[in-house]
Design a protein around this motif. Structure first.
Motif, PDB file in Angstrom:
ATOM      1  N   THR A 194      11.179  11.410  22.096  1.00  0.00           N
ATOM      2  CA  THR A 194      10.701  12.374  23.558  1.00  0.00           C
ATOM      3  C   THR A 194      10.996  11.139  24.324  1.00  0.00           C
ATOM      4  N   PRO A 195      12.372  11.801  25.680  1.00  0.00           N
ATOM      5  CA  PRO A 195      13.508  12.341  25.426  1.00  0.00           C
ATOM      6  C   PRO A 195      14.490  12.627  24.177  1.00  0.00           C
ATOM      7  N   ALA A 196      15.411  13.235  23.897  1.00  0.00           N
ATOM      8  CA  ALA A 196      15.919  13.723  22.448  1.00  0.00           C
ATOM      9  C   ALA A 196      17.068  12.261  22.425  1.00  0.00           C
ATOM     10  N   THR A 197      17.492  12.213  23.177  1.00  0.00           N
ATOM     11  CA  THR A 197      19.227  11.191  23.698  1.00  0.00           C
ATOM     12  C   THR A 197      18.595  11.218  24.921  1.00  0.00           C
ATOM     13  N   LYS A 198      18.043  11.518  26.012  1.00  0.00           N
ATOM     14  CA  LYS A 198      17.832  10.969  27.073  1.00  0.00           C
ATOM     15  C   LYS A 198      17.044  10.760  27.708  1.00  0.00           C
ATOM     16  N   SER A 199      16.947   9.365  27.966  1.00  0.00           N
ATOM     17  CA  SER A 199      15.603   9.005  28.121  1.00  0.00           C
ATOM     18  C   SER A 199      15.774   8.488  30.180  1.00  0.00           C
ATOM     19  N   THR A 200      14.751   8.356  30.680  1.00  0.00           N
ATOM     20  CA  THR A 200      14.677   7.814  31.988  1.00  0.00           C
ATOM     21  C   THR A 200      13.985   6.385  32.053  1.00  0.00           C
ATOM     22  N   VAL A 201      14.810   5.104  33.057  1.00  0.00           N
ATOM     23  CA  VAL A 201      14.727   4.444  33.739  1.00  0.00           C
ATOM     24  C   VAL A 201      12.818   4.090  33.658  1.00  0.00           C
ATOM     25  N   ASN A 202      12.689   3.364  32.902  1.00  0.00           N
ATOM     26  CA  ASN A 202      10.884   2.954  32.722  1.00  0.00           C
ATOM     27  C   ASN A 202       9.377   3.698  32.287  1.00  0.00           C
ATOM     28  N   PRO A 279       2.524   4.757  20.460  1.00  0.00           N
ATOM     29  CA  PRO A 279       2.239   3.653  19.362  1.00  0.00           C
ATOM     30  C   PRO A 279       3.563   3.469  18.516  1.00  0.00           C
ATOM     31  N   CYS A 280       4.716   3.743  18.916  1.00  0.00           N
ATOM     32  CA  CYS A 280       5.857   3.314  18.208  1.00  0.00           C
ATOM     33  C   CYS A 280       7.393   3.966  19.248  1.00  0.00           C
ATOM     34  N   GLY A 281       7.507   3.211  20.298  1.00  0.00           N
ATOM     35  CA  GLY A 281       8.394   4.014  21.036  1.00  0.00           C
ATOM     36  C   GLY A 281       9.533   2.762  21.210  1.00  0.00           C
ATOM     37  N   ILE A 282      10.128   3.390  23.173  1.00  0.00           N
ATOM     38  CA  ILE A 282      11.104   2.343  24.355  1.00  0.00           C
ATOM     39  C   ILE A 282      10.869   2.579  24.621  1.00  0.00           C
ATOM     40  N   ARG A 283      11.451   1.757  25.691  1.00  0.00           N
ATOM     41  CA  ARG A 283      11.492   1.416  27.531  1.00  0.00           C
ATOM     42  C   ARG A 283      12.094   0.802  27.885  1.00  0.00           C
ATOM     43  N   TYR A 284      13.236   2.092  28.107  1.00  0.00           N
ATOM     44  CA  TYR A 284      14.865   1.305  28.975  1.00  0.00           C
ATOM     45  C   TYR A 284      13.922   1.037  30.145  1.00  0.00           C
ATOM     46  N   LEU A 285      14.850  -0.237  30.681  1.00  0.00           N
ATOM     47  CA  LEU A 285      14.489  -0.671  32.192  1.00  0.00           C
ATOM     48  C   LEU A 285      15.591  -0.720  33.141  1.00  0.00           C
ATOM     49  N   ARG A 286      17.092  -0.511  31.879  1.00  0.00           N
ATOM     50  CA  ARG A 286      17.993  -0.327  33.124  1.00  0.00           C
ATOM     51  C   ARG A 286      19.042   1.148  32.614  1.00  0.00           C
ATOM     52  N   ALA A 287      19.592   2.176  33.314  1.00  0.00           N
ATOM     53  CA  ALA A 287      20.386   3.425  33.499  1.00  0.00           C
ATOM     54  C   ALA A 287      21.095   3.104  32.725  1.00  0.00           C
ATOM     55  N   THR A 288      22.173   3.662  32.175  1.00  0.00           N
ATOM     56  CA  THR A 288      23.399   2.988  31.361  1.00  0.00           C
ATOM     57  C   THR A 288      24.809   4.551  32.070  1.00  0.00           C
ATOM     58  N   ASN A 289      25.608   3.290  31.643  1.00  0.00           N
ATOM     59  CA  ASN A 289      26.673   3.663  32.422  1.00  0.00           C
ATOM     60  C   ASN A 289      27.244   5.219  31.871  1.00  0.00           C
ATOM     61  N   SER A 290      28.927   4.465  31.250  1.00  0.00           N
ATOM     62  CA  SER A 290      29.760   5.236  30.394  1.00  0.00           C
ATOM     63  C   SER A 290      29.520   4.933  29.268  1.00  0.00           C
ATOM     64  N   ARG A 291      28.963   4.173  28.820  1.00  0.00           N
ATOM     65  CA  ARG A 291      28.368   3.717  27.519  1.00  0.00           C
ATOM     66  C   ARG A 291      26.605   4.205  26.818  1.00  0.00           C
ATOM     67  N   PRO A 292      26.602   4.806  26.458  1.00  0.00           N
ATOM     68  CA  PRO A 292      25.410   4.864  25.617  1.00  0.00           C
ATOM     69  C   PRO A 292      24.896   3.641  25.419  1.00  0.00           C
ATOM     70  N   ASP A 325      22.632   7.066  19.179  1.00  0.00           N
ATOM     71  CA  ASP A 325      23.306   7.438  20.886  1.00  0.00           C
ATOM     72  C   ASP A 325      22.266   7.832  21.833  1.00  0.00           C
ATOM     73  N   MET A 326      21.858   6.688  22.768  1.00  0.00           N
ATOM     74  CA  MET A 326      21.020   6.945  23.511  1.00  0.00           C
ATOM     75  C   MET A 326      21.590   6.571  24.880  1.00  0.00           C
ATOM     76  N   ASN A 327      21.034   7.981  25.848  1.00  0.00           N
ATOM     77  CA  ASN A 327      21.324   7.683  27.164  1.00  0.00           C
ATOM     78  C   ASN A 327      20.412   7.695  28.310  1.00  0.00           C
ATOM     79  N   VAL A 328      20.795   6.424  29.340  1.00  0.00           N
ATOM     80  CA  VAL A 328      19.160   6.476  30.207  1.00  0.00           C
ATOM     81  C   VAL A 328      19.503   6.171  31.194  1.00  0.00           C
ATOM     82  N   GLN A 329      18.105   7.953  31.735  1.00  0.00           N
ATOM     83  CA  GLN A 329      19.348   8.137  33.853  1.00  0.00           C
ATOM     84  C   GLN A 329      18.125   7.656  34.512  1.00  0.00           C
ATOM     85  N   GLU A 330      18.333   7.570  35.585  1.00  0.00           N
ATOM     86  CA  GLU A 330      17.801   6.888  36.395  1.00  0.00           C
ATOM     87  C   GLU A 330      17.113   8.695  37.402  1.00  0.00           C
TER      88      GLU A 330
END
Length: 336
Positions: A194-202, A279-292, A325-330
């Protein structure tokens, strides 16, 4: 009469008869030294859904390249030679075409050379040993292109019933456990997040695996006519996350999420936990562009075994990895 030294799968096709695959005829199995009579079945663990085989974490570990196993009684060998007119494998890399080759050695007692480095002599037999209680054993190699398959160079030989020959590459429970390693089918690592396929920066993405899917798997391998068997058990012990980019943080920092006491991995996201550290997860620091990002999730499976003679031990851990695939949005904001 023709003697041909050739890959064993020149007769009857290739592959192994592990009890889990069909498509081979009775004649092919008995003609070709690429087909093993080892019977493999899964004893415990999930069986449905998409599954795959493990990769050993030990790059130097490999399953047995060749071994010997019982193929014919005396009566069965005689019937085989009569039915095929003497066309079949007498060893992994030696095929005999012509009935006289078989009758000379197995019926009339003529010695032959083994196909080993020493070119040792194989004694002949009288009337296929039809009055004896035992079996003719033959070498087996799942992959005849493996150079180590040449280590089993004896042509088909006799062994009394109830005995395993005391030679190199004779079957053992440990060998069966090694063989079963490659027959273990584990569930696909489809993680919930959660989110399933689209994460949010930070903002953290929570990752978990259901306890009902990742259960212990036990596979049993038996070699008929020997009373030898082994059970190889795969137990999931950890999930490793690779976010697919350096612009990310994993929780924990190692990316290794351990198995909980109930067999699950991680914790499902609950409403109100958006600002908490999973306890188990990821935090993306930048948004993706055309490639997840290509998130890699790999399960480590701990492998143990025990055999018919009371022996047992550990085998190298296995890894099964999938990507998604994981898409990351601002976060979008509007200022007025």
């Amino acid at each position: 009469m023709l003697l041909a030294c050739a890959p064993a799968d020149a007769i009857g096709g290739g592959g192994t008869n592990d009890g889990t695959h069909g498509g081979t005829s009775h004649k092919d199995i008995y003609a070709s030294a690429t087909y093993s009579r080892i019977k493999v079945r899964q004893v415990t663990g999930p069986t449905g859904g998409k599954r795959g085989v493990l990769s050993s974490v030990d790059v130097n570990w490999e399953p047995p390249a060749c071994w010997y196993e019982p193929v014919f009684t005396g009566e069965e060998l005689k019937a085989f030679v009569d039915k095929t007119d003497g066309n079949g494998d007498v060893g992994i890399h030696e095929s005999w075409f012509g009935k006289e080759l078989w009758t000379d050695h197995y019926q009339d007692g003529k010695p032959e050379n083994n196909f080993d480095d020493e070119h040792s002599t194989a004694k002949g037999y009288k009337d296929y040993n039809v009055d004896e209680n035992g079996y003719f054993w033959r070498s087996v190699a799942p992959d005849t292109s493996d150079p180590k398959s040449w280590d089993c160079g004896k042509i088909m030989f006799w062994q009394d019933a109830g005995q395993v020959p005391k030679i190199a590459h004779a079957p053992t429970p440990e060998m069966l456990a090694d063989y079963a390693y490659n027959q273990v089918k584990v569930p696909d690592t489809e993680i919930d997040s959660t989110p399933a396929t689209k994460s949010t920066v930070n903002l953290p993405t929570w990752v978990w695996l259901d306890k009902g899917t990742f259960r212990e798997i036990k596979v049993r391998a038996e070699l008929p006519r020997t009373n030898l068997w082994a059970e190889t058990t795969a137990k999931p012990v950890a999930l490793h996350l690779n976010p697919g980019t350096e612009d990310a943080e994993t929780y924990p920092s190692s990316g290794d999420c351990t198995i909980n006491e109930d067999g699950s991995i991680g914790t499902p996201y609950a409403k109100g936990n958006a600002d908490r550290t999973p306890p188990c997860g990821i935090r993306y620091l930048r948004a993706t562009n055309s490639r997840p990002h290509r998130l890699k999730a790999s399960i480590t499976w701990q492998i143990t075994w025990h055999g018919s003679d009371g022996s047992g031990g550990d085998l190298p851990d296995g890894i099964f990895e999938t990507t998604q695939d994981m898409n990351v949005q601002e976060i979008q904001s509007v200022n007025r």
